[in-house]
Write a protein that holds these residues in place. Sequence first.
Motif, PDB file in Angstrom:
ATOM      1  N   LEU A   1       0.429  -1.040   0.313  1.00  0.00           N
ATOM      2  CA  LEU A   1      -0.241   0.386   0.181  1.00  0.00           C
ATOM      3  C   LEU A   1       0.659   1.422   0.569  1.00  0.00           C
ATOM      4  CD1 LEU A   1      -2.869  -1.243   2.549  1.00  0.00           C
ATOM      5  CD2 LEU A   1      -3.081  -0.150   0.454  1.00  0.00           C
ATOM      6  N   PHE A   2       1.777   0.892   1.099  1.00  0.00           N
ATOM      7  CA  PHE A   2       2.908   2.934   0.459  1.00  0.00           C
ATOM      8  C   PHE A   2       3.278   2.693  -0.732  1.00  0.00           C
ATOM      9  CE2 PHE A   2       4.028   1.646   5.133  1.00  0.00           C
ATOM     10  CZ  PHE A   2       3.111   2.438   5.947  1.00  0.00           C
ATOM     11  N   ALA A   3       4.122   1.356  -1.222  1.00  0.00           N
ATOM     12  CA  ALA A   3       4.103   1.603  -2.650  1.00  0.00           C
ATOM     13  C   ALA A   3       3.437   2.189  -3.658  1.00  0.00           C
ATOM     14  CB  ALA A   3       5.022   0.451  -2.992  1.00  0.00           C
ATOM     15  N   ALA A   4       1.821   1.987  -3.771  1.00  0.00           N
ATOM     16  CA  ALA A   4       0.996   1.793  -4.656  1.00  0.00           C
ATOM     17  C   ALA A   4      -0.218   3.443  -3.986  1.00  0.00           C
ATOM     18  CB  ALA A   4      -0.171   0.850  -4.384  1.00  0.00           C
ATOM     19  N   LYS A   5       0.272   3.912  -2.947  1.00  0.00           N
ATOM     20  CA  LYS A   5      -0.976   5.306  -3.107  1.00  0.00           C
ATOM     21  C   LYS A   5       0.101   6.546  -2.284  1.00  0.00           C
ATOM     22  CE  LYS A   5      -4.531   4.263  -0.868  1.00  0.00           C
ATOM     23  NZ  LYS A   5      -5.733   4.807  -1.498  1.00  0.00           N
ATOM     24  N   GLY A   6       1.416   5.817  -1.403  1.00  0.00           N
ATOM     25  CA  GLY A   6       1.946   6.687  -0.555  1.00  0.00           C
ATOM     26  C   GLY A   6       1.795   6.301   1.003  1.00  0.00           C
ATOM     27  N   PHE A   7       2.222   6.967   2.038  1.00  0.00           N
ATOM     28  CA  PHE A   7       2.619   7.034   3.200  1.00  0.00           C
ATOM     29  C   PHE A   7       1.339   7.715   3.527  1.00  0.00           C
ATOM     30  CE2 PHE A   7       3.635   8.118   7.659  1.00  0.00           C
ATOM     31  CZ  PHE A   7       4.337   6.640   8.316  1.00  0.00           C
ATOM     32  N   HIS A   8       1.145   8.599   3.169  1.00  0.00           N
ATOM     33  CA  HIS A   8       0.256   9.513   3.637  1.00  0.00           C
ATOM     34  C   HIS A   8      -1.298   9.481   3.726  1.00  0.00           C
ATOM     35  CE1 HIS A   8       2.630  12.569   6.253  1.00  0.00           C
ATOM     36  NE2 HIS A   8       3.270  12.730   5.157  1.00  0.00           N
ATOM     37  N   ASP A   9      -1.490   8.181   2.430  1.00  0.00           N
ATOM     38  CA  ASP A   9      -2.316   8.409   1.856  1.00  0.00           C
ATOM     39  C   ASP A   9      -3.001   6.762   2.082  1.00  0.00           C
ATOM     40  OD1 ASP A   9      -3.175  10.554   0.696  1.00  0.00           O
ATOM     41  OD2 ASP A   9      -1.973  10.399  -0.992  1.00  0.00           O
ATOM     42  N   THR A  10      -2.141   6.206   3.420  1.00  0.00           N
ATOM     43  CA  THR A  10      -2.719   4.930   3.268  1.00  0.00           C
ATOM     44  C   THR A  10      -2.961   4.883   4.711  1.00  0.00           C
ATOM     45  OG1 THR A  10      -0.899   3.664   1.880  1.00  0.00           O
ATOM     46  CG2 THR A  10      -1.487   2.442   3.628  1.00  0.00           C
ATOM     47  N   GLY A  11      -3.916   4.255   5.323  1.00  0.00           N
ATOM     48  CA  GLY A  11      -4.131   4.343   6.465  1.00  0.00           C
ATOM     49  C   GLY A  11      -4.674   3.042   7.316  1.00  0.00           C
ATOM     50  N   MET A  12      -4.645   3.107   8.774  1.00  0.00           N
ATOM     51  CA  MET A  12      -4.486   1.529   8.473  1.00  0.00           C
ATOM     52  C   MET A  12      -5.462   0.733   9.055  1.00  0.00           C
ATOM     53  SD  MET A  12      -2.133   0.885  11.124  1.00  0.00           S
ATOM     54  CE  MET A  12      -0.974   1.525  12.687  1.00  0.00           C
ATOM     55  N   ALA A  13      -6.648   1.679   8.919  1.00  0.00           N
ATOM     56  CA  ALA A  13      -7.792   1.137   8.041  1.00  0.00           C
ATOM     57  C   ALA A  13      -7.596  -0.440   6.725  1.00  0.00           C
ATOM     58  CB  ALA A  13      -9.115   1.463   8.463  1.00  0.00           C
ATOM     59  N   GLN A  14      -6.813   0.705   5.937  1.00  0.00           N
ATOM     60  CA  GLN A  14      -6.760  -0.149   4.532  1.00  0.00           C
ATOM     61  C   GLN A  14      -5.572  -0.957   4.459  1.00  0.00           C
ATOM     62  OE1 GLN A  14      -5.057   3.796   3.300  1.00  0.00           O
ATOM     63  NE2 GLN A  14      -6.354   3.351   1.200  1.00  0.00           N
ATOM     64  N   ILE A  15      -4.407  -1.107   5.469  1.00  0.00           N
ATOM     65  CA  ILE A  15      -3.553  -1.723   6.046  1.00  0.00           C
ATOM     66  C   ILE A  15      -4.372  -3.060   6.929  1.00  0.00           C
ATOM     67  CG2 ILE A  15      -1.796  -3.057   7.882  1.00  0.00           C
ATOM     68  CD1 ILE A  15      -0.564  -0.195   7.243  1.00  0.00           C
ATOM     69  N   ALA A  16      -4.924  -3.211   7.266  1.00  0.00           N
ATOM     70  CA  ALA A  16      -6.045  -4.110   8.192  1.00  0.00           C
ATOM     71  C   ALA A  16      -6.445  -4.841   7.124  1.00  0.00           C
ATOM     72  CB  ALA A  16      -6.951  -3.303   9.571  1.00  0.00           C
ATOM     73  N   CYS A  17      -7.181  -4.165   5.968  1.00  0.00           N
ATOM     74  CA  CYS A  17      -8.449  -4.921   5.323  1.00  0.00           C
ATOM     75  C   CYS A  17      -6.984  -5.625   4.303  1.00  0.00           C
ATOM     76  CB  CYS A  17      -8.874  -3.481   4.114  1.00  0.00           C
ATOM     77  SG  CYS A  17     -10.106  -4.113   2.941  1.00  0.00           S
ATOM     78  N   GLU A  18      -6.243  -4.912   3.354  1.00  0.00           N
ATOM     79  CA  GLU A  18      -5.171  -5.525   2.581  1.00  0.00           C
ATOM     80  C   GLU A  18      -4.354  -6.891   3.360  1.00  0.00           C
ATOM     81  OE1 GLU A  18      -3.356  -6.725  -0.554  1.00  0.00           O
ATOM     82  OE2 GLU A  18      -4.568  -5.039  -0.006  1.00  0.00           O
ATOM     83  N   SER A  19      -4.532  -6.637   5.219  1.00  0.00           N
ATOM     84  CA  SER A  19      -3.629  -7.903   5.539  1.00  0.00           C
ATOM     85  C   SER A  19      -4.743  -8.889   5.811  1.00  0.00           C
ATOM     86  CB  SER A  19      -3.266  -7.410   6.445  1.00  0.00           C
ATOM     87  OG  SER A  19      -3.927  -7.102   7.397  1.00  0.00           O
ATOM     88  N   GLY A  20      -5.741  -8.211   6.151  1.00  0.00           N
ATOM     89  CA  GLY A  20      -6.982  -9.601   6.213  1.00  0.00           C
ATOM     90  C   GLY A  20      -6.121  -9.741   8.736  1.00  0.00           C
ATOM     91  N   ILE A  21      -6.422  -8.710   8.880  1.00  0.00           N
ATOM     92  CA  ILE A  21      -5.858  -8.659  10.137  1.00  0.00           C
ATOM     93  C   ILE A  21      -6.700  -7.776  11.160  1.00  0.00           C
ATOM     94  CG2 ILE A  21      -4.058  -8.160  12.100  1.00  0.00           C
ATOM     95  CD1 ILE A  21      -2.639 -10.140   9.986  1.00  0.00           C
ATOM     96  N   LYS A  22      -7.260  -7.446  12.291  1.00  0.00           N
ATOM     97  CA  LYS A  22      -8.377  -6.265  12.671  1.00  0.00           C
ATOM     98  C   LYS A  22      -7.274  -5.199  13.419  1.00  0.00           C
ATOM     99  CE  LYS A  22     -12.253  -9.261  13.933  1.00  0.00           C
ATOM    100  NZ  LYS A  22     -12.814  -9.823  14.778  1.00  0.00           N
ATOM    101  N   VAL A  23      -7.295  -3.679  12.970  1.00  0.00           N
ATOM    102  CA  VAL A  23      -7.162  -2.853  12.708  1.00  0.00           C
ATOM    103  C   VAL A  23      -6.087  -2.671  14.475  1.00  0.00           C
ATOM    104  CG1 VAL A  23      -7.385   0.202  13.514  1.00  0.00           C
ATOM    105  CG2 VAL A  23      -8.291  -1.445  11.459  1.00  0.00           C
ATOM    106  N   GLY A  24      -7.107  -3.652  15.597  1.00  0.00           N
ATOM    107  CA  GLY A  24      -6.885  -3.209  16.969  1.00  0.00           C
ATOM    108  C   GLY A  24      -5.795  -4.345  17.226  1.00  0.00           C
ATOM    109  N   GLN A  25      -5.698  -5.466  16.245  1.00  0.00           N
ATOM    110  CA  GLN A  25      -5.033  -6.178  16.071  1.00  0.00           C
ATOM    111  C   GLN A  25      -3.277  -5.862  16.353  1.00  0.00           C
ATOM    112  OE1 GLN A  25      -4.172  -9.664  18.347  1.00  0.00           O
ATOM    113  NE2 GLN A  25      -1.770  -8.936  18.491  1.00  0.00           N
ATOM    114  N   ILE A  26      -3.453  -5.023  15.037  1.00  0.00           N
ATOM    115  CA  ILE A  26      -2.275  -4.337  14.010  1.00  0.00           C
ATOM    116  C   ILE A  26      -1.961  -3.177  15.213  1.00  0.00           C
ATOM    117  CG2 ILE A  26      -1.889  -2.668  12.547  1.00  0.00           C
ATOM    118  CD1 ILE A  26      -3.512  -3.696  10.837  1.00  0.00           C
TER     119      ILE A  26
END
Length: 203
Positions: free
Chosen positions: A25-50
């Motif tokens: 996501l950082f490579a595709a969207k950049g650091f600032h335009d990537t949120g934890m929710a997006q990382i959670a969605c991409e990884s399949g791991i809940k935000v709280g756990q991240i």
Amino acid sequence: MLCTALPPQRAAARRARVIEAARKLFAAKGFHDTGMAQIACESGIKVGQIYRDFPSKEAIVAAIVETDFSSFVDTDSLRTAVELGDRGAVLAAIEHLFEPAPCDEIMPEIMAEAARNPRIAEIVGALDARFRATIAAALAVFAPGESMRPRREDVAEVIMVLVVGMCQRAVAGAALSDPVRAIITREIDALASEALASGAGAR
């Protein structure tokens, strides 16, 4: 009800999924335009756990940098080559640093963010110092001794500049060229010659 901690291998696998999702996501969207929710969605791991594993995006960047350093620099092989005095193996390991595989598009993004974010700058600065120290230590096989330390550090700096430059070029598909290879060889040969002339290179 008692909570049971995950086995270390499962926790490590979960962290690896987060790191790889963030890298993508950082490579595709950049650091600032990537949120934890997006990382959670991409990884399949809940935000709280991240957030339990990584308290911030900067912590994820630190993990990415550490993962890349470990795969980029085979410190065990370098250490063994130095202990054996195997100059050919050390030179091969240094040339390996210029291979484009570890220099994907995420590194330019991290470097750009380092110019804006003091925490990322701190992470990159620590990596830079560690990387330079590793190369300088490896160069001791060509120029051992405390008296040659400043020259080893000079040559390590030249190699670092070339490595970083090639990482930027690798994004455009460039590979280690003969002129760059010649610079590396020339600098290391000069280092070895100076050590021999001073008596530091005698074995």
